[in-house]
Design a protein around this motif. Sequence first.
Motif: not given
Length: 306
Positions: A172-195
């Motif tokens: 489960i990768g926590v990162a900004s919206e701009s990194k979402r595609t790279a994280i999901e393309d790699a095969g991980a689940r993306w969660v937006e950073s921040g509150d």
Amino acid sequence: MTTAYGFTEYGGPDTQSYFDVTLPPPGAGQLLVSVRAAGVNPADWKVRAGTRKDTVPVTLPAVLGREVSGVVIGVGPRVTEFEVGDEVFGATATGFGGYAESTMLNVSSTAHKPPAVSWADAAVLTVAAGTAYDALHGLGLKPGATLLLLGAGGGVGRSTTALALAQGVNVIGVASESKRTAIEDAGARWVESGDGFADKVSALSSGGVDAVFDLVGGDTLARGAALTRPGAPIMSIADPLAASRLRGGGVERRRTTAVFTEVAALVDGGTLDPSVSGRYPFSRAGEALAAVEDGHAAGKVVIEFG
């Protein structure tokens, strides 16, 4: 005499310049290397800014950089593992930098470069990929476990994601919206950073995550640690001291020939992509560091020579 790029005093980018350096002959256990590519990392500008005086002492003027790939042009006494002409990569020896036409490596922190691995890719393996490899080794996760990766969008995060997934670990990768595609393309689940990221992670991990690897620190680390199962390991490179207060700690970096050889084999075999996105000639070394310092680089940045 070799041309290098570094800083003449602690401070901002205005302290950076090119200057000539006289390199000594390689000592016992050392290699003199003609540099083909040098990795650029956030630690480089932090050392220049003086924020790491207590852990990274330097003699001014200091050459920037700490990881390179290149060709051996000199070997020290009693060195048998390498010879002149070998293509290698590794971490620079203490007191030597990577942003230079030639530099010094320790044999113990150098590996042979596989022919199919590019100079640029090899140059960025010792810091980001090496850290990821050592972190996963320390966490000791089994296939099927879930890793919470805080700050998943950077170089260490991307390498950690690729290596963890290859081991059968869910990420489960926590990162900004701009990194979402790279994280999901790699095969991980993306969660937006921040509150609100903690609530989203909880929804994805019933019962809690099996480990936390933190690349952010601060409140993000604290909130991530609260999402673990009982006894789950917590590791941070952003704030090891805070992690230790949360029953965790930092990454034990090995920086050995054996580790670097294994990491390079993963690149050679297609398991790991170093994600080099920025290539700058040596004549634009300042721009390369600025891209990392400003946070504009989407992947790894390298300086290329010749």
